[in-house]
Design an enzyme around this catalytic site. Structure first.
Site, PDB file in Angstrom:
ATOM      1  N   THR A 112      74.017  -7.292  47.673  1.00  0.00           N
ATOM      2  CA  THR A 112      72.752  -7.534  48.356  1.00  0.00           C
ATOM      3  C   THR A 112      72.072  -6.216  48.756  1.00  0.00           C
ATOM      4  O   THR A 112      72.683  -5.410  49.455  1.00  0.00           O
ATOM      5  CB  THR A 112      73.012  -8.354  49.641  1.00  0.00           C
ATOM      6  N   GLU A 113      70.841  -6.022  48.321  1.00  0.00           N
ATOM      7  CA  GLU A 113      70.042  -4.845  48.675  1.00  0.00           C
ATOM      8  C   GLU A 113      70.763  -3.538  48.368  1.00  0.00           C
ATOM      9  O   GLU A 113      70.546  -2.533  49.025  1.00  0.00           O
ATOM     10  CB  GLU A 113      69.651  -4.876  50.166  1.00  0.00           C
ATOM     11  N   LEU A 114      71.641  -3.568  47.372  1.00  0.00           N
ATOM     12  CA  LEU A 114      72.454  -2.401  46.982  1.00  0.00           C
ATOM     13  C   LEU A 114      73.265  -1.848  48.154  1.00  0.00           C
ATOM     14  O   LEU A 114      73.544  -0.645  48.219  1.00  0.00           O
ATOM     15  CB  LEU A 114      71.607  -1.303  46.334  1.00  0.00           C
TER      16      LEU A 114
END
Lengths: 434, 423
Positions: B145-147
């Site tokens: 998620t979101e890197l």
């Protein structure tokens, strides 16, 4: 500068705003003469402001008769009914003036009149306003000045009259409008007309919020380019830290506060309806309605009808120290105004670390983002927000954290700086005056 | 022979409906289906469908020389099925070409990596199953998620069978190193690390239509010249961005579609450059070095940290409360309760509560259903309260059942004992 209130002479919201603005302007080196309708001799002017009492201005009989026509023209145009009615003769006019002993007396030695102007918002307010305007012309002639700055409709005619004599530019500072104060059906058409005339006549307009700017454009048809927004601020000086017990809270009980005039404009009825809804779910809450106004009786009846009399307290009118004590005791401050040009009390509450719920129909919501906002009529949502705030300490913490930052940024000095910028552009500019 | 590695993120959260204190204990319906369906259809029309078609055409045109990767969250797939099945079909067509790689992520696009390893692993597996089921595709590369990334997340991802992890190429972990090579997380045995080239990625994702940018307007000639300039000094140029960049963040009118239509051809004119999927990139190149990331990073905002999702009082309160229910939720063995809880973990709920730029008026605005972070919190807390009450009720009911079951045999036993005694 022409104003209708100035503490300690009438310390309403308008007076406090005028005081704080003037004080900040003076600190920047602006020289201000503040013209009031009256300033009783038993009061002390504690500020640095030079106050000019209109009721002390002496006017000769000849002047009086000559000048009355200029105000008369306007009143005549809008058909406003005062003793300056166009149908009375000059002789009758003087007779009437003298008949009302309270407001004028003739000084034999100087062969001049002094008009005693009563500014207590009584039934003769329009007459007082026109007499005040009348005197303003004389003052403008005698006192050197670069600009005329007036506050709200009570003084805008004075500003226009002053401009006739001094030919200096006129700024109309709008703190409130008739369309805020009343429902459309109950609008005082005389006041509305004075406002409209003043807004049209003014060289520049200062609005206390974008909300008010839009109202001026929409309801009064004024050119937006003429209107500058200067948000109000809040003075950070607290009057007292006295332990003033206005209310008592039981153990763990929360206090939700309404504070302001108990009138249509301030929306106390919506506060009460929301209170009943909150109390359905949470009994350990006390609701306080602080202030006085024409809706009090209706609200007390409604409280009984809702069967929440034991949870709602009416304090009546409070002095400054009592107001601060109440802010100290409050857990939430609610401002459910139907229309609020600004709403400094919201900033005051935040100053006392009280989280604020604001009507979306307010100017302060442009400044205090760290608050909860609600449409004044949406009492379900208002109850939702009150309950959530009471239940979730994390929410209160976060709002107060953000509000504290915004309070630091909100300073009268910033408002004054914007006003001075406007002054400078006007003085440097090539505005043509009537 | 540097590779150009495109990866696009596809995610749409399931937004909550307006849920007040008066709904608590009265309605267990939390989702705003109307808004979710409208947004899915709007994004499908402006972005997913037209852009999928462009990519499909490019893949056909370049006959195996143009390749890309997608990561599609489970909640996005669920909503495509409900509100835009043609979008899901068009993604399937793309995957079938063999030129499209799918990446693994958490099913609910959650922050579980930070708060619960057990839940993190569950969501990774649930997403893996979904990709297998919908696309008949086995994911091999993980993007969180979101890197969001640190050494521990890399370790878990490898343990879950992934061969590489994707994250932000921020100086925070790279130092002086270049993002244009393959690396290895210090915590991994064999897994590799791919890092986003944020400068070249953001030129497309954020700056493309910014008229104040000194490189505006960006055309394929200029962009490919920047890419070419890396020749000899790069092995992989990782261009990672939200898929909604195309047609949503950058409107069609900005010329973004035309730009993408021409870009592959332009880049392939240079004989050294090729397009590769993340899996191909890690096969092609050895890891240059180890990368350590003891602290959490992400691809968000200028801080590249987690401050968009956690750190203020209302975010932390919400996260703490919802994650504290994990064990109790799974103990119920009730699928409805488990899935509702998981969908309340979606990171967007906490993103809406971000107060970072709030006073500046610069809110995280993209499809944000709330006017203020406080509204987002109030709504979430109300839903949470109702959910917790349901959980408590269910626990009580289960306890009663358990007692009832426990009583029966014991009473039988006593009777037996009594009988025995008599005998």
């Amino acid at each position: 500068m022409y104003g209708w209130e100035f503490p300690p002479f009438i310390s309403g919201g308008l007076g406090i705003a005028c005081h704080d603005i003037t004080k900040a302007l003076i600190e920047f080196g602006v020289e201000v003469n503040f013209v009031l309708p009256n300033f009783p001799s038993n009061l002390e002017n504690k500020s640095q402001v030079n106050i000019i009492n209109s009721s002390k201005i002496k006017v000769t009989r000849t002047d009086l008769l000559e000048r009355k026509n200029s105000i008369k023209e306007f009143l005549n145009f809008y058909g406003i009914d005062t003793i300056l009615s166009p149908y009375i003769t000059e002789h009758e006019y003087l007779e009437k003036l003298e008949a009302i002993k309270d407001f004028s007396y003739f000084e034999e030695s100087t062969n001049s009149y002094q008009l005693n102007i009563n500014s207590n918002y009584g039934p003769n307010l329009l007459e007082e306003v026109s007499r005040y305007a009348f005197i303003a012309g004389f003052i403008a002639q005698k006192l050197e000045h670069d600009l005329i700055h007036v506050h709200d409709w009570m003084t805008v005619l004075a500003g226009i009259e002053a401009r006739k004599f001094s030919k200096k530019p006129l700024i109309y500072h709008v703190h409130a409008l008739e369309t805020d104060r009343s429902d459309k059906s109950a609008l005082n058409i005389n006041v509305f007309n004075i406002e409209k005339y003043g807004l049209e006549q003014a060289d520049k307009i200062i609005a206390v919020s974008y909300y008010t700017k839009n109202k001026i454009i929409e309801n009064y048809g004024i050119n937006p380019d003429k209107i500058h927004v200067v948000h109000n601020s809040v003075s950070k000086e607290k009057v007292t830290t006295l332990n003033n017990k206005i209310v008592t809270k039981k153990d763990g009980e929360k206090l939700v506060l309404f504070l302001g005039r108990v009138t249509y404009q301030k929306g106390p009825d919506y506060f009460l309806e929301a209170a009943a809804k909150v109390l359905q779910l949470d009994k350990n809450v006390q609701f306080v309605i602080a202030g006085h106004g024409d809706m009090i009786n209706k609200l007390i009846e409604r409280t009984a009808e809702l069967k929440i009399g034991n949870k709602v307290r009416f304090t009546g009118f409070l002095n400054r120290a009592e107001v601060e004590a109440l802010f100290q005791a409050a857990d939430i401050y609610v401002m459910p105004s139907v229309s609020e040009p600004f709403g400094i009390s919201g900033l005051e509450a935040a100053l006392f670390d009280v989280p604020v719920i604001l009507s979306k129909q307010s100017g302060i919501s442009e400044v205090l983002h760290n608050s909860l906002m609600v449409d004044f009529w949406d009492t379900n949502e208002l109850a939702n927000q009150i309950s959530s705030l009471l239940k979730n300490p994390a929410l209160e913490k976060q709002i107060l954290l953000g509000a504290a930052k915004e309070l630091q940024e909100s300073q009268w000095a910033n408002s004054a700086r914007k006003i001075i910028e406007l002054y400078e552009t006007i003085i440097k500019g090539t505005l043509k005056y009537a | 022979m540097p590779s150009i590695c495109f990866y696009f993120q596809v995610h749409q959260p399931k937004r909550l409906r307006k849920y007040t204190i008066f709904d608590i204990n009265n309605s267990h319906h939390y989702e705003d289906e109307t808004a979710n369906s409208q947004i899915m259809q709007k994004v499908a029309n402006k972005c997913y469908l037209p852009m999928n078609q462009i990519l499909l055409d490019l893949i056909h045109k370049h006959q195996g020389h143009f390749k890309i990767a997608f990561s599609i969250s489970g909640v996005a797939i669920e909503q495509m099925k409900l509100y835009s099945p043609e979008t899901l079909e068009s993604f399937k067509r793309l995957v079938k070409t063999g030129c499209v790689e799918l990446l693994g992520e958490t099913y609910y696009h959650s922050l579980s990596a930070v708060f619960s390893e057990t839940e993190f692993r569950r969501q990774i597996r649930k997403h893996k199953e979904l990709m297998l089921h919908e696309f008949n595709y086995e994911t091999k590369i993980f993007r969180n998620t979101e890197l969001i990334y640190n050494d521990n997340i890399a370790r878990i991802a490898e343990d879950e069978g992934f061969q590489a992890i994707i994250t932000e190429g921020t100086e925070k972990i790279l130092g002086w190193k270049s993002p244009n090579f393959v690396y290895k997380p210090v915590s991994a045995k064999n897994a590799k690390l791919l890092l986003k080239n944020y400068s070249l990625s953001d030129d497309i994702a954020f700056r493309f239509s910014n008229q104040a940018w000194n490189e505006f307007p960006l055309n394929t000639e200029k962009y490919s010249s920047w890419i070419y300039s890396l020749d000899g000094n790069a092995e992989t140029i990782n261009l990672f961005m939200d898929y909604e960049t195309f047609g949503e963040h950058q409107w069609q009118e900005t010329g973004i579609f035309e730009f993408m239509k021409v870009l592959p051809e332009r880049i392939l004119q240079h004989p050294s450059f090729s397009f590769n999927t993340p899996s191909e990139v890690i096969q092609k190149y050895e890891a240059k070095d180890f990368i350590a990331s003891p602290n959490l990073i992400s691809w968000a905002d200028t801080e590249r940290d987690l401050s968009a999702w956690m750190g203020n009082h209302i975010q932390d309160d919400s996260l703490e409360k919802i994650y504290s229910l994990e064990k109790r939720v799974y103990n119920t063995q009730n699928n409805n309760i488990i899935e509702t809880w998981e969908s309340l973990l979606t990171s967007d709920h906490f993103y809406y509560m971000c107060t970072k730029y709030f006073s500046d008026g610069d809110v995280h605005k993209y499809f944000n259903p709330y006017n203020t972070p406080y509204e987002a919190y109030i709504n979430y807390q109300n839903v949470f309260t109702d959910f917790e009450n349901r959980l408590i009720a269910l626990e009580k009911a289960n306890l009663k059942k358990a007692k009832f079951i426990a009583k029966k045999p014991s009473s039988l036993n006593t009777k037996k004992v009594l009988k025995l005694e008599k005998v």
